[in-house]
Design a protein around this motif. Structure first.
Motif, mmCIF file in Angstrom:
data_model
loop_
_atom_site.group_PDB
_atom_site.id
_atom_site.type_symbol
_atom_site.label_atom_id
_atom_site.label_comp_id
_atom_site.label_asym_id
_atom_site.label_seq_id
_atom_site.Cartn_x
_atom_site.Cartn_y
_atom_site.Cartn_z
ATOM 1 N N UNK A 329 -58.593 -6.936 -3.452
ATOM 2 C CA UNK A 329 -59.710 -5.992 -3.465
ATOM 3 C C UNK A 329 -60.908 -5.913 -4.223
ATOM 4 N N UNK A 330 -60.608 -7.019 -5.586
ATOM 5 C CA UNK A 330 -61.626 -7.524 -6.532
ATOM 6 C C UNK A 330 -62.152 -7.707 -5.868
ATOM 7 N N UNK A 331 -62.107 -8.749 -5.168
ATOM 8 C CA UNK A 331 -63.235 -9.505 -4.412
ATOM 9 C C UNK A 331 -64.031 -8.705 -4.019
ATOM 10 N N UNK A 360 -69.105 4.248 -25.003
ATOM 11 C CA UNK A 360 -68.946 2.778 -24.601
ATOM 12 C C UNK A 360 -67.969 2.407 -23.637
ATOM 13 N N UNK A 361 -68.130 1.352 -22.720
ATOM 14 C CA UNK A 361 -67.763 1.210 -22.146
ATOM 15 C C UNK A 361 -66.722 0.412 -22.891
ATOM 16 N N UNK A 362 -64.780 -0.023 -22.587
ATOM 17 C CA UNK A 362 -64.546 -1.148 -23.217
ATOM 18 C C UNK A 362 -64.357 -2.369 -23.144
ATOM 19 N N UNK A 363 -64.241 -2.878 -23.614
ATOM 20 C CA UNK A 363 -64.542 -4.555 -23.500
ATOM 21 C C UNK A 363 -63.546 -5.223 -22.685
ATOM 22 N N UNK A 364 -63.872 -6.282 -21.994
ATOM 23 C CA UNK A 364 -62.773 -6.562 -21.099
ATOM 24 C C UNK A 364 -61.926 -7.626 -21.825
ATOM 25 N N UNK A 365 -60.043 -7.281 -21.271
ATOM 26 C CA UNK A 365 -59.452 -7.876 -22.164
ATOM 27 C C UNK A 365 -58.703 -8.563 -21.148
ATOM 28 N N UNK A 366 -58.722 -9.406 -20.290
ATOM 29 C CA UNK A 366 -57.980 -10.211 -19.654
ATOM 30 C C UNK A 366 -58.580 -11.761 -19.232
ATOM 31 N N UNK A 367 -57.320 -11.867 -19.966
ATOM 32 C CA UNK A 367 -58.213 -13.926 -19.534
ATOM 33 C C UNK A 367 -57.518 -14.809 -18.767
ATOM 34 N N UNK A 368 -56.249 -13.888 -18.281
ATOM 35 C CA UNK A 368 -56.342 -14.499 -17.174
ATOM 36 C C UNK A 368 -57.022 -14.526 -15.276
ATOM 37 N N UNK A 369 -58.102 -14.229 -15.959
ATOM 38 C CA UNK A 369 -59.295 -14.133 -14.641
ATOM 39 C C UNK A 369 -60.960 -13.853 -15.680
ATOM 40 N N UNK A 371 -62.874 -16.095 -15.386
ATOM 41 C CA UNK A 371 -64.239 -16.281 -14.219
ATOM 42 C C UNK A 371 -64.865 -14.855 -13.866
ATOM 43 N N UNK A 372 -64.141 -14.186 -13.334
ATOM 44 C CA UNK A 372 -64.476 -13.145 -12.749
ATOM 45 C C UNK A 372 -64.441 -12.258 -14.062
ATOM 46 N N UNK A 373 -64.561 -11.803 -14.633
ATOM 47 C CA UNK A 373 -65.222 -11.479 -16.468
ATOM 48 C C UNK A 373 -66.125 -11.435 -16.346
ATOM 49 N N UNK A 374 -66.259 -12.530 -16.333
ATOM 50 C CA UNK A 374 -67.861 -13.080 -16.924
ATOM 51 C C UNK A 374 -68.665 -12.677 -15.698
ATOM 52 N N UNK A 375 -68.630 -12.270 -14.484
ATOM 53 C CA UNK A 375 -69.253 -11.763 -14.117
ATOM 54 C C UNK A 375 -70.120 -10.377 -14.325
ATOM 55 N N UNK A 376 -68.500 -9.323 -15.084
ATOM 56 C CA UNK A 376 -68.934 -7.742 -15.103
ATOM 57 C C UNK A 376 -69.708 -7.265 -16.273
#
Length: 376
Positions: A329-331, A360-369, A371-376
């Protein structure tokens, strides 16, 4: 109070941020010079048992009491600034927009909900946010809690207020003070999703406020009822780290707001932003639950999967589900405003929409993903 509500009970909660020396960071977010008060709910609670939450609770008739007219500046705004009209295509949240005078209430919602949040913080944590006289306190810096030397006399009063909320204005009159409603900044408005009701179908329409105080109050005793003896002061990063290490449990709204506070490492910065932004108002969010094959999501307004006509009442019994995995779903997606939940302690916030109301939008806190987070 609003007797016309059928599906939610009105409530208020307080994100109480207190100045603290910056400590070595436990996460990639770095060091913070403030901490937030989190209280652990009783395992016997009918809603979010065992969760660590911000102090807060249900609105009471006493929060709209005419007695407050003698303790606060004159209505209709009691010294609060006017919230600006909402952006085109939006509307003020019903929690604030409801005509309270037509319901027989002498105070507007903006005042009563702040009183509720302050009263509940006093009941649950023993912290009284008040100013001498009728307020507001001068200056625009962080607020101050009641001085420690006044605390010993409050034990009996606290028990009275816990038993009867109408004792709260009497306490303020006894102290010659007013609840510091001017230190509370409107922050957000969350609705319990239809699929997230507590025991007995309890759902809540909750106003979230931010309040910055110069330093941690001298004493904050637990109430032994709705919350247990476990209460902690943690920076946003520390709270998220402890959640992920399963030391504490957070409900999705609390997790989301902690990630949003991750934008501010400085108490002065948070105070300045929340003060300037508060008069913009806030959005009303009801998460919609989408069940996937390996977890679920709480979709929020603006997400590409959020329904055009969400089931606010829960009477339609609409359920959203898919056989797909969360990763798929995320992809496949591109417009996100969602909380992804793999299990009780595996939450991640994904947001790439434009924040409204100068927020402000939240800071993305999900170290498990990452690679995906860097694209947000």
């Amino acid at each position: 109070m609003n007797p016309r509500l059928r599906h939610w009970r009105e409530a208020a909660t307080l994100l109480l941020a207190a100045g603290a020396p910056a400590r070595p960071p436990r996460s990639s977010l770095g060091a913070f010079d403030y901490e937030l008060l989190l209280l652990q709910r009783s395992p016997r609670s009918g809603f979010l048992p065992g969760a660590h939450v911000f102090p807060g609770g249900l609105l009471e008739a006493a929060d709209f009491s005419a007695e407050w007219l003698e303790l606060l500046p004159p209505p209709p705004h009691c010294g609060l600034g006017l919230v600006r009209p909402p952006p085109p295509g939006s509307s003020r949240a019903p929690l604030f927009a409801t005509d309270r005078q037509s319901l027989g209430s002498p105070l507007p919602a903006e005042v009563a909900f702040r009183i509720c949040a302050i009263r509940e913080t006093f009941e649950e944590a023993g912290i009284l946010l008040a100013v001498p006289g009728r307020g507001p306190a001068p200056g625009g810096g962080p607020a101050r809690a009641l001085p420690a030397e006044r605390l010993p006399e409050l034990g009996a009063w606290r028990r009275r207020v816990q038993h009867d909320a109408s004792c709260f204005p009497r306490l303020c009159r006894h102290l010659g003070c007013a609840p510091d409603i001017w230190a509370l900044r409107e922050w957000s408005n969350w609705l319990t999703p239809a699929g997230g009701a507590g025991r007995g179908g309890r759902r809540y329409d909750t106003a979230f406020y931010v309040c910055c105080v110069e330093r941690r109050p001298a004493r904050a005793a637990h109430d032994g009822r709705e919350v247990t003896g476990a209460q902690v002061w943690l920076s946003p990063a520390e709270a998220v780290e402890r959640f992920k290490s399963q030391e504490i449990w957070l409900a999705p709204p609390q997790f989301y707001e902690l990630c949003r506070l991750g934008n501010f490492s400085s108490l002065q910065e948070l105070n300045k932003f929340s003060s300037e932004r508060a008069l913009e108002g806030c959005e009303r969010w009801m998460p919609v639950i989408l069940t996937a094959s390996d977890g679920y999501m709480q979709l929020l307004p603006g997400d590409e999967l959020y329904p055009e006509d969400p089931d606010h009442t829960g009477e339609k019994k609409i359920t959203l589900s898919t056989d797909k995995k969360i990763e798929d779903l995320m992809k496949e997606g591109s417009i996100f405003h969602r909380i992804v939940i793999k299990n009780t302690h595996d939450l991640a916030v994904y947001v790439n929409i434009q924040a409204k109301y100068k927020h402000k939008n939240p800071v993305v806190l999900n170290s498990n993903n990452s690679d995906f987070n860097s694209r947000l």
